[in-house]
Write an enzyme that holds these catalytic residues in place. Structure first.
Site, PDB file in Angstrom:
ATOM      1  N   GLY A  39     -19.841  24.224 -22.114  1.00 36.35           N
ATOM      2  CA  GLY A  39     -20.707  25.261 -22.467  1.00 36.35           C
ATOM      3  C   GLY A  39     -21.919  24.631 -22.814  1.00 36.35           C
ATOM      4  CB  CYS A  40     -25.575  25.914 -22.901  1.00 36.31           C
ATOM      5  SG  CYS A  40     -24.990  27.550 -23.548  1.00 36.31           S
ATOM      6  CE1 TYR A  41     -27.634  27.665 -28.838  1.00 36.09           C
ATOM      7  CE2 TYR A  41     -25.601  29.212 -27.901  1.00 36.09           C
ATOM      8  CZ  TYR A  41     -27.026  29.408 -28.478  1.00 36.09           C
ATOM      9  OH  TYR A  41     -28.076  29.956 -28.754  1.00 36.09           O
ATOM     10  CB  ALA A  42     -20.208  22.653 -25.896  1.00 42.63           C
ATOM     11  CB  THR A  93     -27.589  21.036 -26.801  1.00 43.42           C
ATOM     12  OG1 THR A  93     -27.049  21.977 -26.187  1.00 43.42           O
ATOM     13  CG2 THR A  93     -28.219  20.943 -27.880  1.00 43.42           C
TER      14      THR A  93
END
Lengths: 357, 357, 357, 357
Positions: free
Chosen positions: A151-154, A156
């Site tokens: 995932g994108c947040y993950a 980051t």
């Protein structure tokens, strides 16, 4: 050439894959699907693809179908649940898959079902799927048939905190404050992503729990263990995302108390930066920088920028990390994974830097 | 009518004061100053003031001077240090002052000098100045001659956390992650506020310490004490601000561990919301809401919206709070304070709600 | 107090009416309707209305109904066609109506049906309806029972060009290039108003004909005739609108060739500005300015700014005009009209100036 | 490899050249200059260049100098006047130059001096310089030593109108309404490009004449002549630019009356589109599209999209054209020109399409 299909090409991640693969020297897109656009050509949905040259690996006149052709590789851009079913079919016909959904990221099916509120369609394949973070699992990815693109947040947050957990310098008590551009919410119009609502506004969401939280926890626990500093009592992690009035870009501000002995050692900026720089020394896409990074630095590219610092008064580690949510947070990371899957250099087709300003 | 001067009217906070006072029934602007625009008329600097009607309390043709006239009330919109000197002069001539700078917010001159890196020009007046948060000090403000208008981040964070500290429900260990629109950086053009740099970008700043941190600490400690739950060992507070691509609006996401006994009691949303709702029951400008608030709700108004919630897994209190940084974070809060100073209803001239969308 | 209903209150124009009427001293909102939100309270749909004070003319707990109550005045915020039917019913029960739709703007039913592609539901009432531009028809509006509130682009362009046509100084051959913020497209999410599509983008639309064109033509022809310079051969007018990445604001750049004798006279800036200034001398909301205006000057207010200039080389008149599309382009102009309908000063409840920056 | 210097590399066009050349297979940047940053490394000014890989043609540690080294090719990114002097020196030492300033675009020195208000530093070289629009002058560019890269507005408008003038279908009476993102104003912070001023705002500027006007006139006259339809009485062209709240992108809406006989023929969309499609049939970077184009389609790429249509009622041709002002409007067009200068394929290093959304 390696033949490629893109499943649900009318998503933003699908469109970004088209852009990237159009310039990729080894992959050729031969099949594109999207339930809502069957029979349309790519250029009917995305008129800007008219700009593709005849010699490109993507053909703007390609007709969108319901089912993918049999190809060497498939990128699956479906929402969770639907993704797992598509992946299952693809793998059975011998296609290697990079799945951009959440369906194969969590190893523990119970955690998956708790957070995603439905029965996993293919729990038997959770074991064979590899978490697609090359910075951690590049050897395993090279051998995989399913890569679960993070995932994108993950991505980051994990990249921000891995060096600290691998070195065992922080308490297992973390706050991740995430900020994302609005393209992270996808291409379907909704009230909260309507321009007049989202523009000139910031708000928090997911305050009852966001699904990237267990991914981050899973990978930080694994990273701590891999670094020789296992977390005996698990990890207490609060993650709150925010919607920021910009199209692209994601930034995580991560907070964790330094262990007392670590504080002695890392209170100096240099020591901390050295720890981080060494951890990512050979990474082509992760850059430890010495000024606070800007999401725009990564616009349209696969690069991630990380800035670690210590709040001396509070003896707290703060790590700011950012990237393009549609790129290293999705499509270009998917290409990086696909490169690994087929034994190519990870940077193939990903040489560009951010479009700035 | 109460005569008013605005010192450094060419700032954004000065301009907002003009807008607000133009519709205020009791204040009349009779003097405006700005070193860089002496001799110009207001409408030369701000052509949009041509829209003011003849009957307004602000005259677009008013000429900007170097020194303020003797008035009943002055709003001082200068940067710190310069502000203190101007305030000193004004008070000596009998003018009541609302100072929008940081010069009189901190009670401890040593703390001031540590954070602001210069010798305080009027330390003797720190004792008489009142911290201008009506929600806490409305009685003292009514008696004051100098009101120190709080910082925008400080207002947002303090309002978010006061009920929790007054009730003694959290550990003295806090993270405040602040997000502000770009008008908070003022009206002077700089590289980091240049449109092409700031647009479509988010970044953290102040990572070596931001000056609103000691304000927040001072007021949370005072609030805890006032609530009967003094902090014996002080407060460990990390505050990190971020620049968000929007003009107005500020949002603070605040994180603090709940004390174990408080967790039992406040794990339910209702109990927590009740605590907050009661604390602000009589406040016209602070609203405890039951969905995550949006900065845009407060656009151009004096209203603050607060949303408290518990992360049950981590037993952590999260409070999201937002307001308009130029309004409740600066100019309209200054008018609210001025209303108190002259015995008017706090809401006089501040009836409007946010301009949405 | 004059009782008011708002029909289709969940639109952006409905919401803006709530904000304006909450501070209006004579109007009291007693009934709000919206087919899609029957049974909900205003504050369920718009949580920010919690900020309204108890003494306001709008109550946040008011329940939305399907049909309006019988009131003195109604604002109709429905789309065209639906609007005419609602207006018909309201007028029959003796309610005065300000209709924000296009249904009663065009006097010629054939023109209406050509542009709107459906049979007009109440052609008999076209004669009694008055075009709601106070700057032209304030006497007629005072006597009307239906006021047809002008379109946002139409208001902007008509105000820009009326002085020139009334004075007979330009050829009947005009280009209006319009630029609007995205709130003009309404509150319902669509693909082209999805944040990620509309942000950082500009595009033209309505290239096959936009419905505000006949309104502009009708009113410029009428204005020319009223000024004693009738257009014998009609008016050749091209109008092209553009979608600009901002929430509010509309700007029209208008181009017309000066008649040779007029060029002699108006080539000097001063003469032209004098013509315009005189035309709008007594108008509280129209301001002829001497620097190119910015839409943001009018943000949230009822003000319109106009800048006329001559391209000497091309002997062409250029007029730049701007306002807030939701305000003078819709809701605050509606209040201005309603003030006229009930014999109040036009500026009642509309004293505020633009929120800047 | 062809050695390259970039003069005034700290401009936005300089930065974009770095990004493009970093992936260019034939050009190698060996020298970068900037008066204000002498002695700094590229990555000190632009920290995001840390993302460049070791194998790139641009080295982030390269030190900025005052004077360029002797190279095969130089890109000059200086403002006008300063540019001509630098070009002069470079040409004398045998370096081929792409000049991004306006200094060599106008053939007539009198016109230059009228619009730029200073004496041209090298009038003798105006004859040898070639206007750098490959779509018109690719043969001449291949032989040139100085290429005058066109202005951003000029490129957009000229490409929009060339087919019409070459075919002689319009009257010599044109309005060009231009809309540009704010990066067109350069990298130096100013009041009008300060984020809080420019955000959520649109305004016209250059109302007393913008310097791209004579470029457009020169090239349309030349294009008409080249097409066999010379303009006997010159061209009456009004050009008004607008500042749009976005970083990148430029869009021109062009209006011209069709000659009566042309109206007969081109009133049908198909005939007009065919005329345009044929004119640009072999162009890799100019695309005639069948829906109104969006600037964002071209974001970060060298592509231009053109949409011609007829307003039948007014018998007027309308052409909407758009591109990325920093790319086809500046730096990538400069690379396209440089490719021609050195006999490379025009598309070398320019294969990417727009970053969307």
């Amino acid at each position: 050439m390696i033949s490629v299909s893109i499943v649900n090409v009318t998503s933003y991640t699908g469109l970004e894959l088209l852009r990237l693969l159009a310039c990729h020297p080894q992959f050729e897109v031969v099949s594109v699907t999207a339930r809502s656009a069957v029979g349309q050509r790519l250029c009917d949905v995305f008129p800007q693809l008219r700009a593709l040259t005849a010699s490109s690996s993507v053909h703007p006149e390609m007709v969108i179908t319901e089912k993918p052709a049999r190809t060497d590789l498939a990128f699956v851009c479906l929402p969770h649940a639907a993704a797992a079913e598509a992946v299952l079919e693809l793998v059975q016909q011998g296609t290697k898959v990079v799945d951009l959904s959440a369906d194969f990221r969590l190893h523990d099916v119970a955690v998956y079902e708790q957070w995603y509120k439905h029965v996993h369609p293919a729990p038997q394949m959770l074991e064979t799927a590899v978490f697609g973070l090359c910075e951690r699992y590049r050897e395993q990815i090279a051998q995989a048939s399913i890569v679960a693109n993070p995932g994108c947040y993950a991505t980051t947050a994990i990249l921000a905190l891995l060096p600290a957990f691998a070195a065992g310098i922080v308490e297992p008590d973390v706050v991740v404050d995430g900020k994302s551009g609005i393209s992270g919410a996808g291409r379907s119009p909704k009230q909260n992503t309507h321009y007049s609502e989202a523009n000139e506004d910031i708000s928090a969401y997911g305050l009852d729990g966001h699904r990237h939280q267990p991914e981050i926890v899973q990978e930080l626990i694994a990273g701590a263990e891999a670094g020789g500093h296992p977390l005996a009592n698990g990890l207490r992690l609060t993650f709150i995302p925010h919607l920021v009035p910009m199209t692209r870009g994601i930034l995580a501000t991560c907070y964790a108390s330094l262990k007392p002995e670590a504080f002695e050692r890392y209170a100096s900026k240099e020591a901390l930066r050295e720890l981080y720089t060494e951890y990512y020394a050979d990474e082509p896409f992760v850059h430890v920088v010495d000024t606070p990074p800007h999401t725009k630095w990564s616009y349209g590219s696969n690069h991630c920028f990380i800035y670690p610092v210590v709040d001396k008064q509070a003896q707290r580690l703060i790590v700011v990390s950012c990237l393009d949510n549609l790129m290293k947070g999705a499509s270009s990371q998917a290409v990086q994974n696909a490169n690994r899957l087929f034994g190519l250099s990870e940077t193939t087709g990903l040489a560009g830097i951010g479009v700035y300003p």
